[in-house]
Scaffold this motif. Structure first.
Motif, PDB file in Angstrom:
ATOM      1  N   LEU A  70      72.008  27.934  37.494  1.00 49.10           N
ATOM      2  CA  LEU A  70      73.001  28.669  36.708  1.00 49.10           C
ATOM      3  C   LEU A  70      74.402  28.548  37.321  1.00 49.10           C
ATOM      4  N   VAL A  71      74.498  28.783  38.641  1.00 52.80           N
ATOM      5  CA  VAL A  71      75.826  28.748  39.271  1.00 52.80           C
ATOM      6  C   VAL A  71      76.360  27.316  39.355  1.00 52.80           C
ATOM      7  N   PHE A  72      75.467  26.336  39.583  1.00 52.28           N
ATOM      8  CA  PHE A  72      75.931  24.945  39.609  1.00 52.28           C
ATOM      9  C   PHE A  72      76.343  24.485  38.208  1.00 52.28           C
ATOM     10  N   GLY A  73      75.622  24.973  37.188  1.00 54.54           N
ATOM     11  CA  GLY A  73      76.019  24.684  35.814  1.00 54.54           C
ATOM     12  C   GLY A  73      77.378  25.285  35.496  1.00 54.54           C
ATOM     13  N   MET A  74      77.625  26.477  36.048  1.00 56.26           N
ATOM     14  CA  MET A  74      78.929  27.110  35.879  1.00 56.26           C
ATOM     15  C   MET A  74      80.036  26.245  36.473  1.00 56.26           C
ATOM     16  N   VAL A  75      79.795  25.708  37.690  1.00 56.85           N
ATOM     17  CA  VAL A  75      80.779  24.834  38.335  1.00 56.85           C
ATOM     18  C   VAL A  75      81.004  23.583  37.500  1.00 56.85           C
ATOM     19  N   TYR A  76      79.907  23.003  36.982  1.00 57.76           N
ATOM     20  CA  TYR A  76      80.030  21.801  36.143  1.00 57.76           C
ATOM     21  C   TYR A  76      80.882  22.103  34.905  1.00 57.76           C
ATOM     22  N   GLY A  77      80.647  23.253  34.287  1.00 58.64           N
ATOM     23  CA  GLY A  77      81.428  23.646  33.119  1.00 58.64           C
ATOM     24  C   GLY A  77      82.905  23.838  33.456  1.00 58.64           C
ATOM     25  N   MET A  78      83.171  24.456  34.627  1.00 60.58           N
ATOM     26  CA  MET A  78      84.554  24.652  35.061  1.00 60.58           C
ATOM     27  C   MET A  78      85.250  23.309  35.283  1.00 60.58           C
ATOM     28  N   GLU A  79      84.532  22.367  35.930  1.00 59.48           N
ATOM     29  CA  GLU A  79      85.117  21.052  36.188  1.00 59.48           C
ATOM     30  C   GLU A  79      85.362  20.291  34.884  1.00 59.48           C
ATOM     31  N   ALA A  80      84.414  20.395  33.927  1.00 60.80           N
ATOM     32  CA  ALA A  80      84.581  19.726  32.632  1.00 60.80           C
ATOM     33  C   ALA A  80      85.789  20.303  31.892  1.00 60.80           C
ATOM     34  N   TYR A  81      85.963  21.628  31.976  1.00 58.99           N
ATOM     35  CA  TYR A  81      87.113  22.267  31.332  1.00 58.99           C
ATOM     36  C   TYR A  81      88.419  21.802  31.966  1.00 58.99           C
ATOM     37  N   ARG A  82      88.449  21.739  33.308  1.00 59.26           N
ATOM     38  CA  ARG A  82      89.660  21.297  34.000  1.00 59.26           C
ATOM     39  C   ARG A  82      89.996  19.843  33.659  1.00 59.26           C
ATOM     40  N   ALA A  83      88.936  18.994  33.614  1.00 67.59           N
ATOM     41  CA  ALA A  83      89.160  17.582  33.286  1.00 67.59           C
ATOM     42  C   ALA A  83      89.724  17.446  31.870  1.00 67.59           C
ATOM     43  N   ARG A  84      89.170  18.217  30.932  1.00 69.76           N
ATOM     44  CA  ARG A  84      89.663  18.155  29.549  1.00 69.76           C
ATOM     45  C   ARG A  84      91.093  18.671  29.460  1.00 69.76           C
ATOM     46  N   LYS A  85      91.386  19.710  30.228  1.00 67.77           N
ATOM     47  CA  LYS A  85      92.734  20.269  30.223  1.00 67.77           C
ATOM     48  C   LYS A  85      93.736  19.262  30.776  1.00 67.77           C
ATOM     49  N   ARG A  86      93.316  18.521  31.847  1.00 68.58           N
ATOM     50  CA  ARG A  86      94.200  17.505  32.418  1.00 68.58           C
ATOM     51  C   ARG A  86      94.470  16.384  31.406  1.00 68.58           C
ATOM     52  N   LYS A  87      93.413  15.974  30.686  1.00 67.72           N
ATOM     53  CA  LYS A  87      93.580  14.912  29.683  1.00 67.72           C
ATOM     54  C   LYS A  87      94.526  15.344  28.570  1.00 67.72           C
ATOM     55  N   LEU A  88      94.345  16.608  28.108  1.00 69.99           N
ATOM     56  CA  LEU A  88      95.225  17.119  27.060  1.00 69.99           C
ATOM     57  C   LEU A  88      96.671  17.175  27.543  1.00 69.99           C
ATOM     58  N   ALA A  89      96.841  17.565  28.821  1.00 73.67           N
ATOM     59  CA  ALA A  89      98.187  17.635  29.390  1.00 73.67           C
ATOM     60  C   ALA A  89      98.808  16.243  29.458  1.00 73.67           C
ATOM     61  N   GLU A  90      97.991  15.236  29.856  1.00 69.62           N
ATOM     62  CA  GLU A  90      98.496  13.864  29.949  1.00 69.62           C
ATOM     63  C   GLU A  90      98.895  13.335  28.570  1.00 69.62           C
ATOM     64  N   VAL A  91      98.046  13.622  27.558  1.00 67.53           N
ATOM     65  CA  VAL A  91      98.350  13.175  26.194  1.00 67.53           C
ATOM     66  C   VAL A  91      99.616  13.854  25.688  1.00 67.53           C
ATOM     67  N   SER A  92      99.726  15.152  25.930  1.00 66.38           N
ATOM     68  CA  SER A  92     100.905  15.896  25.483  1.00 66.38           C
ATOM     69  C   SER A  92     102.165  15.376  26.154  1.00 66.38           C
ATOM     70  N   PHE A  93     102.068  15.104  27.463  1.00 67.99           N
ATOM     71  CA  PHE A  93     103.218  14.592  28.216  1.00 67.99           C
ATOM     72  C   PHE A  93     103.613  13.212  27.704  1.00 67.99           C
ATOM     73  N   GLY A  94     102.582  12.406  27.382  1.00 67.64           N
ATOM     74  CA  GLY A  94     102.862  11.065  26.852  1.00 67.64           C
ATOM     75  C   GLY A  94     103.551  11.118  25.514  1.00 67.64           C
ATOM     76  N   GLU A  95     103.127  12.054  24.655  1.00 63.96           N
ATOM     77  CA  GLU A  95     103.754  12.200  23.355  1.00 63.96           C
ATOM     78  C   GLU A  95     105.212  12.634  23.472  1.00 63.96           C
ATOM     79  N   VAL A  96     105.442  13.575  24.407  1.00 63.36           N
ATOM     80  CA  VAL A  96     106.812  14.048  24.620  1.00 63.36           C
ATOM     81  C   VAL A  96     107.684  12.913  25.138  1.00 63.36           C
ATOM     82  N   ALA A  97     107.117  12.105  26.056  1.00 63.06           N
ATOM     83  CA  ALA A  97     107.877  10.987  26.623  1.00 63.06           C
ATOM     84  C   ALA A  97     108.257   9.972  25.547  1.00 63.06           C
ATOM     85  N   LYS A  98     107.346   9.757  24.598  1.00 62.82           N
ATOM     86  CA  LYS A  98     107.655   8.817  23.508  1.00 62.82           C
ATOM     87  C   LYS A  98     108.792   9.346  22.640  1.00 62.82           C
TER      88      LYS A  98
END
Length: 250
Positions: A222-250
């Motif tokens: 349960l707790v390791f699954g929680m960590v996996y979920g947190m990491e997946a959320y952070r990774a998705r948030k980073r990707k969204l931030a990169e896409v948003s930054f790229g759009e703004v740069a364009k």
């Protein structure tokens, strides 16, 4: 507020480790000091445990010295694990970087063998001569030597794997970075909190060892699954931030 738990014992032990380091002039003396501190913490625990500390010490202090106050951990003997870890650290400093992992892996294996042999010897002596007033499973050296032997055996196994694997699964360093979160969440699940019941309240009489192992596996999953979920959320948030930054740069 007065009961001592693992984090308080770790903090106090780290303070002692730093004080020893401040007054030590050489690596050899540092290694010797930490080793002696670990041995002393193990040896003195069964002597201190039966003393009625509550009769002459403040309620905020004596729980660090006896389990009778409800503490899960006390300074003696559990600081010994921190001191032993510091001793391994002091030994590692002198090792060349290119051979450090190999030498430490061997050192952990040797320490495991020695402490497990000592556990067998102490176990026979303690079962016959130690007073029943002493908390057997927490204060006596034999059980703690067994714990130390198991920990160093696992450390040796991890060291061996690290030398023969190209890379560890990404979840492992993530668990390491989230260790405090894992610790707190597992405490709430197992022991409950002021606003929720835990396994300790749901099954106060204990369970069969097989069930206990299954429950432990479930809590860890349960707790390791929680960590996996947190990491997946952070990774998705980073990707969204990169896409948003790229759009703004364009």
């Amino acid at each position: 507020f007065f009961v001592a738990d693992a984090l308080q014992i770790i903090s106090l032990s780290l303070l002692v480790i730093l004080i020893i380091a401040l007054f030590t002039k050489s690596r050899k003396t540092l290694l010797r000091s930490y080793t002696l501190a670990a041995v002393f913490a193990l040896a003195i625990a069964p002597v201190l445990e039966p003393i009625a500390w509550e009769k002459f010490l403040h309620p905020a202090i004596y729980p660090y010295l006896t389990f009778r106050a409800g503490s899960f951990f006390t300074f003696f003997p559990f600081s010994a694990f921190l001191f032993a870890g510091a001793a391994f650290g002091a030994a590692a400093i002198a090792l060349p970087v290119e051979t450090r992992a190999r030498e430490l892996t061997k050192g952990f294996a040797k320490a495991s063998a020695v402490t497990l042999v000592l556990f067998a010897l102490f176990f026979v002596v303690q079962s016959r001569y130690v007073s029943s007033d002493v908390d057997y499973w927490r204060s006596l050296p034999a059980v703690n030597l067994m714990r130390f032997g198991i920990v160093t055996l696992i450390a040796s196994g991890v060291g061996y794997l690290s030398m023969h694997m190209v890379g560890f699964p990404r979840i492992l360093p993530a668990i390491g970075k989230s260790s405090l979160t894992v610790y707190v969440v597992h405490l709430v699940i197992v022991y409950g909190s002021p606003v929720s019941a835990g396994l300790a309240q749901m099954i106060p009489g204990g369970v069969h060892p097989v069930v206990a192992v299954l429950l432990a596996a479930a809590v860890m999953s349960l707790v390791f699954g929680m960590v996996y979920g947190m990491e997946a959320y952070r990774a998705r948030k980073r990707k969204l931030a990169e896409v948003s930054f790229g759009e703004v740069a364009k």
